[in-house]
Design a protein around this motif. Structure first.
Motif: not given
Length: 942
Positions: A681-698
């Motif tokens: 669960l924690s890795q799943f949530e980290s993966a979504l946050v990482n993709m969201a941060v990447n999208a924010r920066d893009a």
């Protein structure tokens, strides 16, 4: 001494040469001075037709007659009057010693002397028979040598060639697979027998004795008369499966041939006898015939319905029809119809799809099927077993079935009789299982055995394979262990496999069997219990499939895939190591600087707290960086659990507003129906946050981010990896950013690769997403259009819902409870970590003992545990690792709890924690105290 003009008279060509020779130029001197003995020998030599020569004087001057001249070859006539060893220098070693004996007064005779001569300008082998006779002078001393000789080179070479030919023929006869004997003369005298003949007829005194002398027990069996007839008529005799009885008293059987052997005149001079012993084949055929007869009787009289069907498939390998090609009498009794030879589409066009799909799957995969189903075409319930037979390409399936309509009716009306009915079904099922093993035509290897390893039934495929791998052919009533009595290692392996089945374990194993010097294939073996009519276990039976090629192909594919993965990873090593060094040096700079200030005695408490917080935060960042690296490498230890991914996505979406900022609009499209996955669960949530941060920066902090969840999606082929038709949860994040250039799409998941400016990211976020997805059995895909935006889609396999305890507290907050003096054995190979861990545990109230490795820990624990309450062990250690130690303690001391600690272990990443508590490095003293208190507390409650 006076000259004698008639000395060389009648000497032929050599006499003329000697008359013309000026002997004064030789060591013999003028003829008038020659001694009387030389003259006498000269006359004898010249008048003889046998090759002769005289070697005279100290230099062995050579004279010879016409018959000797051809032996000299090109050295004649120059050899006349010259010293012997000037003519024959190459024989000085062999002949010189012989002549020395003669000149010492000892005559020499040899029947065969082999020499290598150069008489014609090249070395050649030559053989001679000769006599060297010493010639005494007037004072009694030997002054010459007289030789009468014969060159036997041609005779020796001819005999040698003949002997070589005989040896070659005997070698060929020896290598023949059957028995061979050569008989000479009318009395049939043994001239040769090969080892195979001796193996058949036994050790006897053969050579030089007649057949009746060697085999008196064959009198009145007709073999002597056959030999006489072949010799007298010159006509060969051949026969098959002829019975013969030797002294052992048992009837044996031969296929043999008597072939007359003729001499150069065409007259019969002997007999060639050859053939094969076929006793085992005859007995096997008899046993097989008896078995087939018994099986056919059973086949015709049993109540179980049986048929062979032939499947028809369309171009997509979907089963569309089948016809019944063979059936037993019980088929018509069970179904009430005679449909042999007809296609199902003719008499049951609306047949339930289940029947076609099941039989088609059996025909295509070779996997047997057992099921109960209603057949509308017959209006009955059937209990059915199906297995593939013959060549897979033929699409044939054997079907055993029993009409269970009455049983089904009774199940509905009389459930109180369920126990009795189940026993009856079990008995009938065991009967059908036994009948399934006697289907001789199947390519699947089938054998049944009783509890003492005696063979009850065996089909031809199994018997052929048993003989191929072990060199002995089994048959009904043979004992498997007795057949392998001279092969103890194979006997033990067979005992181990069959022992499980005979013990009542219905199991499928994949293992290699057989003599490596013959062949040792891999087999998939299914063991099933065999019961009698009372339901008692009487043995077991097996279905065996050769899976050697399948396993070899899987292994080769795995090696190729691993090699490809390694080559791809090597490309990122330089960038990975540089990035790791850069980030860790930054973190270590903060830690080192903070520690330097903390050492100052005058540092105010406020600043001391600030530096302690900096060290703690930096350690957390380092641990997160390590976790991202392990996630990318798929070596992190995941803690998977089943959860509703839609519910978690809604929760994450609420939190993303704080991550993306107010100018980024976050939208979600999640179905109402639950969608479960099994992941960390924690890795799943980290993966979504990482993709969201990447999208924010893009999007440079402004735009729209859409989170979508799709259920039951199929996994497409991504970056050359095969896809899957199994259901996946597809979690996609779509942004309205600038997009990713096509030349960078292939690199975005590489560690430390980033398009951001320095200081705005490590380049590990998407690597963590990639590693987590692959380790969880899924993948991550990316689609991007420049100027429009990018969509990342995370695919994870769907899972069935599970009951999960709610509200289970996690003791992660507050100070760790102290121990009460419990004894803890610390197992750690790193000296610094071991000393630090023992110090922490002592400060927490525990008594500690430190062992530097697993072997030392086992010695300290002994057989009783020696008073230790808990073992705290590292995972990665030289020799025996922590997981192996924990398993061994689980076996020896099941009541002794074990806690494992690891910062990285490929064993844990691939196989999990094996049920043991795990503490991730780096850990704090509070985390260590809490987990030890939890484990010891659970133990006390138990």
């Amino acid at each position: 001494m006076t000259s004698n003009p008639s000395l060389f008279a009648g000497g032929g060509v050599m006499g003329a040469l000697m008359r013309d020779r000026d002997w004064s130029t030789t060591s013999l001197g003028p003829r008038e001075h020659w001694p009387h003995s030389l003259i006498v020998l000269m006359r004898v030599m010249l008048s003889s037709r046998q090759p002769m020569f005289i070697a005279w004087g100290a230099d062995r001057t050579l004279v010879y007659n016409d018959s000797y001249a051809p032996m000299l070859g090109a050295r004649h006539p120059a050899a006349l009057g010259r010293p012997f060893f000037e003519t024959w220098p190459e024989v000085r070693d062999e002949v010189g010693s012989l002549m020395n004996r003669v000149f010492a007064g000892d005559p020499v005779h040899m029947d065969d002397l082999q020499l290598t001569l150069h008489r014609n300008g090249y070395p050649e082998e030559a053989h001679f028979a000769f006599s060297y006779t010493p010639v005494p002078g007037e004072d009694g001393s030997v002054i010459g040598l007289f030789c009468a000789c014969t060159e036997t080179t041609r005779q020796v070479l001819t005999e040698r060639k003949a002997a070589s030919e005989r040896q070659r023929q005997q070698a060929l006869l020896q290598q023949m697979p059957g028995f061979v004997a050569v008989l000479r003369g009318r009395e049939h005298v043994f001239e040769y027998v090969n080892d195979a003949y001796i193996a058949v007829a036994g050790e006897r005194d053969y050579l030089g004795r007649t057949v009746p002398e060697v085999f008196p027990e064959l009198r009145d069996q007709g073999f002597f008369e056959l030999l006489d007839r072949v010799y007298a008529t010159g006509e060969a005799f051949a026969a098959r499966t002829v019975p013969i009885r030797f002294t052992d008293g048992d009837d044996r059987y031969l296929d043999f041939l008597y072939q007359p052997v003729r001499d150069e005149t065409g007259t019969v001079a002997g007999i060639f006898a050859g053939g094969y012993e076929v006793t085992e084949q005859v007995r096997s055929r008899a046993a097989l015939a008896e078995s087939e007869s018994r099986y056919r009787t059973l086949f015709e009289t049993i109540d179980v319905g049986f048929c062979i069907i032939e499947m028809r498939f369309d171009d997509a390998n979907e089963a569309v029809d089948y016809r019944i090609t063979e059936a037993n009498p019980a088929f018509e009794r069970q179904t009430g119809a005679n449909v042999i030879g007809r296609w199902v589409s003719e008499f049951a066009p609306n047949l339930e799809r289940h029947w076609l799909e099941t039989y088609g799957r059996v025909a295509l995969t070779g996997e047997p099927a057992h099921f109960e189903n209603w057949a509308e075409v017959f209006g009955r319930w059937f209990d059915v077993r199906a297995l593939r037979v013959s060549d897979p390409a033929a699409g044939r399936v054997a079907v055993f079935f029993t009409d269970i309509s009455e049983r089904k009716r009774m199940e509905e009306e009389l459930r109180v009789l369920n126990t009795k009915l189940e026993r009856q079904v079990s008995e009938r099922t065991a009967e059908r299982d036994l009948l399934a093993t006697i289907v001789e035509r199947t390519d699947v290897m089938v054998m049944a055995a009783d509890l003492a390893y005696n063979i009850l039934a065996i089909n031809k495929a199994n018997a052929d394979e048993f003989e191929r791998i072990y060199g002995v052919r089994p048959k009904v009533a043979d004992n498997m262990l007795d057949l392998l009595a001279d092969q103890p290692e194979h006997q033990a392996q067979v005992r181990a496999g069959w022992g499980r089945g005979l013990a009542g374990e219905e199991v499928t194993i994949v293992e290699d069997y057989g003599d490596p010097e013959r062949v040792r294939p891999y087999y998939e073996i299914n063991f099933r219990t065999l019961r009698n009519e009372h339901g008692e276990r009487i043995g077991c039976y097996q279905f065996v499939t050769d899976v050697t090629e399948r396993l070899r192909g899987q292994a080769e594919l795995a090696l190729a895939q691993e090699a490809l993965r390694q080559s791809q990873k090597l490309e990122a090593v330089g960038q990975l190591t540089g990035g790791v060094a850069h980030d860790f040096n930054n973190l270590l700079t903060i830690i080192r600087s903070s520690v330097d200030f903390l050492r100052r005695p005058d540092l105010p408490e406020e600043r001391k707290g600030r530096y302690l917080d900096a060290v703690s935060d930096t350690v957390e960042r380092a641990a997160k960086l390590t976790g991202q690296l392990l996630a990318f490498a798929r070596r992190q230890t995941l803690k998977p659990e089943v959860f509703d991914v839609g519910q978690r996505v809604r929760g994450i979406a609420d939190m993303l507003d704080t991550v993306t900022g107010a100018r980024v609009r976050v939208m979600t499209e999640v179905p109402d129906d639950p969608c479960f996955i099994r992941a960390d669960l924690s890795q799943f949530e980290s993966a979504l946050v990482n993709m969201a941060v990447n999208a924010r920066d893009a999007m440079e902090g402004e735009g729209t981010l859409i989170l979508r969840l799709a259920r039951g999606a199929t996994l497409p082929a991504i970056r050359g990896h095969a896809g899957s038709r199994n259901p996946f949860a597809a979690m996609s994040l779509t942004d309205t950013g600038a997009g990713i250039p096509a030349d960078q799409l292939g690199r975005i998941f590489e560690p430390f690769f980033t398009t951001k400016e320095v200081g705005r990211g490590t380049g590990l976020g998407l690597s963590q997403v990639f590693g987590f997805a692959k380790q969880s059995g899924g993948d991550v895909d990316v689609r991007s259009t420049l100027g429009v935006g990018t969509t990342f889609t995370l695919y994870l396999p769907e899972a069935a819902a599970e009951d999960r305890p709610e509200g289970t507290p996690r003791p992660d907050e507050g100070p760790a409870p102290l121990g009460a003096g419990q004894c803890v054995l610390v197992v750690e190979d790193n000296v610094g970590v071991g000393q630090f861990a023992t110090q922490i545990l002592e400060d927490l109230g525990y008594k500690t003992t430190w062992a530097a490795n697993a072997e030392e820990a086992l010695d300290r624990l002994g057989r009783s545990g020696n008073g230790f309450d808990l073992v705290f062990s590292d995972v990665v250690m030289p020799g025996m690792g922590g997981v192996a130690l924990a398993k061994e303690l689980q076996r020896r001391l099941p009541a002794l709890p074990v806690v494992l600690a690891s910062g990285y272990s490929h064993v844990l990443a691939q196989e999990g924690t094996h049920g043991f508590e795990l503490l991730q490095k780096p850990y704090s003293a509070e985390q260590l105290g809490r987990i030890l208190h939890q484990v010891l507390g659970l133990r006390s409650r138990r």
